[in-house]
Each structure stands twice: as structure tokens, then as C-alpha cells.
Design an enzyme around this catalytic site. Structure first.
Site, mmCIF file in Angstrom:
data_model
loop_
_atom_site.group_PDB
_atom_site.id
_atom_site.type_symbol
_atom_site.label_atom_id
_atom_site.label_comp_id
_atom_site.label_asym_id
_atom_site.label_seq_id
_atom_site.Cartn_x
_atom_site.Cartn_y
_atom_site.Cartn_z
ATOM 1 C CE LYS A 52 -3.869 -2.431 2.072
ATOM 2 N NZ LYS A 52 -4.582 -2.911 3.268
ATOM 3 C CD GLN A 96 -3.600 -4.643 6.291
ATOM 4 O OE1 GLN A 96 -3.650 -3.583 5.686
ATOM 5 N NE2 GLN A 96 -4.068 -5.771 5.783
ATOM 6 C CG ASP A 119 -9.990 -0.086 5.223
ATOM 7 O OD1 ASP A 119 -9.801 -0.532 4.086
ATOM 8 O OD2 ASP A 119 -9.196 -0.228 6.165
HETATM 9 N N1 GUN Z 1 -7.067 -6.849 5.786
HETATM 10 C C1 GUN Z 1 -7.411 -7.533 4.668
HETATM 11 N N2 GUN Z 1 -8.054 -6.710 3.796
HETATM 12 C C2 GUN Z 1 -8.105 -5.495 4.379
HETATM 13 C C3 GUN Z 1 -8.642 -4.231 3.958
HETATM 14 O O1 GUN Z 1 -9.213 -4.068 2.872
HETATM 15 N N3 GUN Z 1 -8.495 -3.217 4.859
HETATM 16 C C4 GUN Z 1 -7.892 -3.382 6.068
HETATM 17 N N4 GUN Z 1 -7.816 -2.322 6.865
HETATM 18 N N5 GUN Z 1 -7.380 -4.533 6.476
HETATM 19 C C5 GUN Z 1 -7.494 -5.576 5.633
#
Ligand code: GUN
Length: 284
Positions: A52, A96, A119
Site C-alpha cells: 500500500k 490493517q 476503508d
Molecule cells: N485486511 C485484509 N483486507 C483489508 C482491507 O481491505 N483493509 C484493512 N484495513 N485490512 C485488511
């Protein structure tokens, strides 16, 4: 069978985004910025967060990673998020998931300022979305919708069957498809007759992380399959349905499928970039 390439679509979207970000950052005198919060040492989570940060940099988005130890207290994590909420240079915040067992995930997601919740997992964003109001969309569902559009898949009036009911994927995908006028069935681990439901799907979204639970013989001819799962079998990446042993049978049954790798994965991160940019535009 049409293989709907997330890699190709992601490249196209990112090229456009990088140009827009460059032009607007120059005008505003500052680039968009995301704060990435990583707790603990899970190698998959660490790799996702690194990716990311790297993709952000490629598009001209600043990122700061806040890496906290596995043993961090809930209070300390909340204090970190509060600080990021107050930091005017931070446009977007991503914590995350999954978080360690001793942390209340719901409480953490509630702590993020909903305007910075990239998110779309804060209850205000989830609620607005479910009421049909403008809201930040969770990244994977947004990516899935982009893939279906890119693959020219008709959604309105079709029967979409979503397997998996997580807040991150299953529930918001079901709502998104409903908003696009599909008839939606949401299945999960307790669903009886999963094979019967799958057999009815014009659009099948698999988000279980359970390879082999759905097999090509269950499919309705002409179905479009969106395979969200990421599994490793014999050190090879595959989906819940998209795997080497099923490809000849899928070829005979499905009209289209998103591959693993190269399908939903690249679109999730691209949708994240789109969300960051849109939040930045809103903040002026
Ligand atoms: N863990 C797996 N997919 C995601 C996501 O799209 N966002 C976040 N914050 N954690 C994740």
C-alpha cells in the site's frame, strides 16, 4: 471464457489517477497523505501494508507507516489513532486488519474519524452506504464492481450469489450489487444447500477463503465468477474456485471469471488509491 484482468484495469486506473494527483497536488501545494497503522508481525499484513505504501508512492501519494508492537495496549492504539485524526496533514487512515485478539476491532474502527476512514468500515460510512447515501466504499467491493463493469457484465435483474458475510467483503458486496439492481442471495458457513444456491447464480462472488467448497460442476452455464479468495496450495497462489485443476471445467461452464492472482487483488489496492484521492478532494 472471458478472464477479467484486474491487473490490466488497475494499470489503466492508476495511470489516470497519477496524472490527476500530480495536477491537483501542484495546484494545492501538497500531496494526498495516508497513515497506515500496522500492529504486530504478521508477515501477510506487513506485506499488504508495504504494498500500500509502495503503490501510494508510485501515484504521488505520501504515506506514513505507524508500526506498533503485537503487545500494544488498546489505549495506546486509540491514542495513536486520535493523534492521526487531529493531524491536519493526514487525509486518510487505514488500520490493517486483523488486529491481535486482545484488541477490540470494532472499538478501533469506531475511533477513526469517519471522514478519514479510507476503508469505509466506520459505522457512519457503513450506515450511509446501506441507506444509499454517498459514502466511502470498502476497497474490495469497490474493486469488484469496477471489474464487473470492465468485463461488461450485466448486473441489473441478475441473480447475484455472494458466499461469505464479512464486514470487509461479503456484506458490502451484497449491498453494492443490490444497489446495482441485482437480486442478491448472501450465503455463509451456516447456509444449507450451498450447492443449490450456487447453481442459481448468474454472478457468483466467492469470499470464503475455503478452496474446493464450490466446484465447477455446481455452476450454472454462463455464470460470471468473482473469486475474491487468496489461498496457497502447494506454494501456488489460487482462489476458492480459480485453480489449475478446475480451469478446463471452468472454461466449459463460466462466461467470465476474475483470475487469482491478477483479479480482485490488484483492484483492491487501486480502489484504496481512488478512495484516498477522493477523500483528499473533499477536504480541499
Ligand atoms: N485486511 C485484509 N483486507 C483489508 C482491507 O481491505 N483493509 C484493512 N484495513 N485490512 C485488511
Amino acid at each position: 471464457m472471458n478472464i477479467i484482468s484486474g491487473t490490466a484495469l488497475a494499470k489503466e486506473i492508476k495511470t489516470g489517477l497519477a496524472a490527476d494527483i500530480s495536477a491537483i497536488s501542484a495546484r494545492r501545494g501538497r500531496a494526498p497523505k495516508i497513515a497506515l497503522v500496522l500492529v504486530g508481525e504478521d508477515p501477510n499484513s506487513a506485506s499488504y501494508v508495504r504494498n500500500k505504501g509502495k503503490t501510494s508512492a508510485e501515484l504521488g501519494i505520501e504515506s506514513d507507516t505507524h508500526h506498533l508492537p503485537e503487545t500494544v495496549t488498546q489505549e495506546a492504539l486509540i491514542a495513536t489513532i486520535d493523534e492521526l485524526n487531529r493531524d491536519v496533514t493526514v487525509d486518510a487512515i487505514l488500520v490493517q486488519l486483523p488486529l491481535p485478539q486482545h484488541i477490540d476491532t470494532e472499538k478501533i474502527l469506531n475511533t477513526i474519524d469517519y471522514r478519514k476512514d479510507v476503508d469505509g468500515l466506520h459505522p457512519i460510512n457503513a450506515g450511509k452506504f446501506s441507506c444509499g447515501e454517498k459514502a466511502i466504499l470498502p476497497c474490495t467491493p469497490r474493486g469488484i464492481l469496477s471489474l464487473l463493469r470492465y468485463g461488461h457484465v450485466e448486473i441489473a435483474g441478475k441473480h447475484a450469489v455472494v458466499v461469505g458475510r464479512s464486514n470487509l467483503v461479503g456484506k458490502p458486496v451484497a449491498q453494492l450489487l443490490l444497489r446495482e439492481n441485482a437480486t442478491v442471495t448472501l450465503c455463509h458457513t451456516q447456509s444449507r444447500n450451498l450447492a443449490d444456491m450456487v447453481q442459481q447464480a448468474d454472478i457468483l462472488v466467492l469470499a470464503m477463503g475455503c478452496p474446493g467448497a464450490v466446484t465447477p460442476d455446481m455452476l450454472k452455464p454462463g455464470v460470471t465468477v468473482v473469486d475474491v479468495a487468496i489461498n496457497y496450495i502447494d506454494n501456488k497462489l489460487c482462489g476458492d474456485l480459480y485453480m489449475a485443476c478446475h480451469l478446463p471445467d471452468l472454461e466449459a461452464k463460466a462466461a467470465a471469471i476474475t483470475p487469482v492472482p491478477g483479479g480482485v487483488g490488484p483492484m483492491t489496492i487501486t480502489s484504496l488509491m481512488q478512495n484516498i484521492f477522493e477523500i483528499y478532494l473533499e477536504r480541499n
